[in-house]
Design a protein around this motif. Sequence first.
Motif, short mmCIF file in Angstrom:
data_model
loop_
_atom_site.label_atom_id
_atom_site.label_comp_id
_atom_site.label_asym_id
_atom_site.label_seq_id
_atom_site.Cartn_x
_atom_site.Cartn_y
_atom_site.Cartn_z
N PHE A 111 -53.38 14.31 -2.46
CA PHE A 111 -52.22 13.22 -3.50
C PHE A 111 -50.54 13.47 -2.51
O PHE A 111 -50.23 14.60 -1.94
CB PHE A 111 -51.34 13.82 -4.76
CG PHE A 111 -52.97 13.68 -5.98
CD1 PHE A 111 -53.78 14.85 -5.90
CD2 PHE A 111 -53.22 12.50 -5.76
CE1 PHE A 111 -54.92 14.60 -6.14
CE2 PHE A 111 -54.10 12.69 -7.13
CZ PHE A 111 -55.48 13.85 -7.33
N GLN A 119 -55.00 19.29 -4.02
CA GLN A 119 -55.20 19.92 -4.98
C GLN A 119 -57.02 20.26 -5.10
O GLN A 119 -57.97 19.02 -4.58
CB GLN A 119 -55.71 18.66 -6.51
CG GLN A 119 -55.77 19.64 -7.85
CD GLN A 119 -55.39 18.36 -8.92
OE1 GLN A 119 -55.69 17.31 -8.60
NE2 GLN A 119 -55.09 18.90 -10.19
N PHE A 156 -46.65 9.75 -8.18
CA PHE A 156 -48.14 9.87 -7.11
C PHE A 156 -49.52 9.20 -6.61
O PHE A 156 -48.94 7.98 -7.64
CB PHE A 156 -49.17 11.09 -7.71
CG PHE A 156 -48.69 12.53 -7.80
CD1 PHE A 156 -47.77 12.90 -9.29
CD2 PHE A 156 -48.94 14.09 -6.90
CE1 PHE A 156 -47.00 14.21 -9.20
CE2 PHE A 156 -48.20 15.32 -7.06
CZ PHE A 156 -47.45 15.39 -7.89
N GLY A 157 -49.25 8.81 -5.71
CA GLY A 157 -50.08 7.95 -5.44
C GLY A 157 -51.71 8.44 -6.12
O GLY A 157 -52.05 9.77 -6.46
N GLN A 158 -52.61 7.61 -6.09
CA GLN A 158 -53.91 8.08 -6.86
C GLN A 158 -54.78 8.63 -5.49
O GLN A 158 -55.65 9.30 -6.71
CB GLN A 158 -54.88 6.25 -6.96
CG GLN A 158 -54.44 5.12 -7.31
CD GLN A 158 -54.51 5.14 -8.41
OE1 GLN A 158 -53.60 6.21 -9.59
NE2 GLN A 158 -55.38 4.49 -9.24
N GLY A 176 -59.52 11.21 -12.43
CA GLY A 176 -59.97 10.73 -10.74
C GLY A 176 -59.18 9.55 -10.72
O GLY A 176 -58.84 8.88 -9.70
N GLN A 177 -57.62 9.97 -11.40
CA GLN A 177 -56.75 9.47 -11.05
C GLN A 177 -55.55 10.66 -10.69
O GLN A 177 -56.12 11.64 -10.52
CB GLN A 177 -55.80 8.89 -12.52
CG GLN A 177 -56.57 7.96 -12.81
CD GLN A 177 -57.13 6.97 -12.34
OE1 GLN A 177 -55.94 6.53 -11.52
NE2 GLN A 177 -57.85 6.09 -12.02
N GLY A 178 -54.08 10.01 -10.39
CA GLY A 178 -53.28 11.45 -9.84
C GLY A 178 -52.51 11.30 -10.87
O GLY A 178 -52.06 10.90 -11.37
N PRO A 179 -51.47 12.21 -11.06
CA PRO A 179 -50.94 12.57 -12.22
C PRO A 179 -49.81 11.78 -12.37
O PRO A 179 -49.62 10.94 -11.14
CB PRO A 179 -49.97 13.73 -11.00
CG PRO A 179 -51.06 14.59 -10.84
CD PRO A 179 -51.17 13.54 -9.84
N TYR A 223 -49.26 16.99 -1.67
CA TYR A 223 -49.97 18.22 -2.35
C TYR A 223 -51.56 17.76 -2.28
O TYR A 223 -52.07 16.83 -1.67
CB TYR A 223 -49.49 18.01 -3.75
CG TYR A 223 -48.25 18.52 -4.55
CD1 TYR A 223 -47.28 17.92 -4.14
CD2 TYR A 223 -48.00 19.82 -4.86
CE1 TYR A 223 -45.88 17.71 -4.51
CE2 TYR A 223 -46.95 19.91 -5.54
CZ TYR A 223 -46.06 18.98 -4.87
OH TYR A 223 -44.29 18.98 -5.55
#
Lengths: 115, 113
Positions: free
Chosen positions: B90, B38, B103-105, A40-43, B36
């Motif tokens: 993202f 995903q 990156f953002g959340q 649930g998070q960004g990389p 990006y």
Amino acid sequence: GAGVSQSPRYKVAKRGQDVALRCDPISGHVSLFWYQQALGQGPEFLTYFQNEAQLDKSGLPSDRFFAERPEGSVSTLKIQRTQQEDSAVYLCASGDFATRSYEQYFGPGTRLTVT
Amino acid sequence: AQSVTQLGSHVSVSEGALVLLRCNYSSSVPPYLFWYVQYPNQGLQLLLKYTSAATLVKGINGFEAEFKKSETSFHLTKPSAHMSDAAEYFCAVSAQGAQKLVFGQGTRLTINP
């Protein structure tokens, strides 16, 4: 297959075990990155190689994490004495910044589950 | 240092409606900005990037984004949503000349039929 590949795709480890995650970058790409993506998070950035030189390892969360790229191609991320908080998807990316495209091409990731 | 804030962890739109995903960044140096996408159990695919050329950037699958320095924003838009656009998106920033992405959340986009 010209993309970034990672193996294994899934890994289950018992707490305390050591694991090794492999990344095959796109052929000829000088730059290689490892990122950690929690659920649930960004990389989040872990480490960066230019050829075989590890230029930035500021994101490695502890000294249990170690990465190498001895011949400037394939890279391995090793986690020693795994902990539950290490459970995440580990993403590898490669790029050819000499072309000034600044794009990073990502692999499918390795999902690590520590039980 | 760089950081990214994505407003809205979930966005839901109807098929055919406008898609707007918000991204604000913070950077002490001129930034490079990226979006990006995903899909489940896949890696990240680059939609588009801003690297100090044109401020309106067009990407793949009909997406575009506009770099607004005064608002420190890089919002992603698509005029007409398609069911296949459902995914996690993202926003990311890197410093010019640097390498790593911040990156953002993420924003999960749902498309309603």
